[in-house]
Design a protein around this motif. Structure first.
Motif, PDB file in Angstrom:
ATOM      1  N   GLN A 182       0.830  -1.205   0.000  1.00  0.00           N
ATOM      2  CA  GLN A 182       0.000   0.000   0.000  1.00  0.00           C
ATOM      3  C   GLN A 182       0.868   1.260   0.000  1.00  0.00           C
ATOM      4  O   GLN A 182       0.552   2.245  -0.670  1.00  0.00           O
TER       5      GLN A 182
ATOM      6  N   LYS B  31       1.034   4.137  -2.994  1.00  0.00           N
ATOM      7  CA  LYS B  31       0.865   5.561  -2.667  1.00  0.00           C
ATOM      8  C   LYS B  31       2.012   6.412  -3.214  1.00  0.00           C
ATOM      9  O   LYS B  31       1.812   7.552  -3.604  1.00  0.00           O
TER      10      LYS B  31
ATOM     11  N   PRO C  10      -7.201  -5.858  -2.973  1.00  0.00           N
ATOM     12  CA  PRO C  10      -7.160  -4.452  -3.375  1.00  0.00           C
ATOM     13  C   PRO C  10      -8.547  -3.932  -3.746  1.00  0.00           C
ATOM     14  O   PRO C  10      -9.448  -4.710  -4.079  1.00  0.00           O
TER      15      PRO C  10
END
Length: 138
Positions: free
Chosen positions: A24, A28, A127
């Motif tokens: 994650q 990002k 996801p």
């Protein structure tokens, strides 16, 4: 050729909280979506492990970057990923000059204790629909 796309693929332990958090984090800090992902437990992950003759125990304790038909594991793989992220993260690549046996000693300590320190999920992280395109064989 194991992966027909031109994107590097990060293989991760899908039930590890630290590993899922790292995925994650990478998403990002990778606004160009350079990286794709596959859990080590997936069919694609198992195919890579078999093709490169990585023992299951080694695979589950390693960060694996599959790029240009080669694999980069542990700290080397992680540093190669950091080099391509936005912000100041590419500066971490300077640690590549430290011999791998030293870098990986720290990496191995964290890998051995990741479930104890960060916990474990009962199932692989799934996801969101928007991010699904970045994942292979989930």
């Amino acid at each position: 050729m194991l992966h027909e796309r031109s994107h590097p693929v990060i293989l991760f332990d899908g039930v590890c909280n630290l590993c899922s958090g790292a995925v994650q984090f990478i998403i990002k800090h990778d606004p160009k979506h350079q990286f794709h992902f596959a859990s080590l437990q997936s069919g694609f992950g198992q195919k890579i492990i078999k093709e490169f003759k990585i023992s299951p125990g080694e695979a589950m304790n390693s960060f694996i970057l599959f790029e240009n038909e080669k694999i980069f594991t542990r700290s080397t793989g992680a540093l190669r990923v950091a080099k391509k992220l936005n912000g100041l993260w590419p500066l971490l690549y300077a640690f590549i000059i430290i011999p791998p046996f030293l870098r990986n000693a720290v990496y191995n300590l964290i890998a051995r204790n990741r479930y104890k320190w960060f916990g474990k999920k009962d199932a692989c992280w799934v996801p969101t629909p928007e991010l699904k395109a970045l994942f292979i064989d989930m």
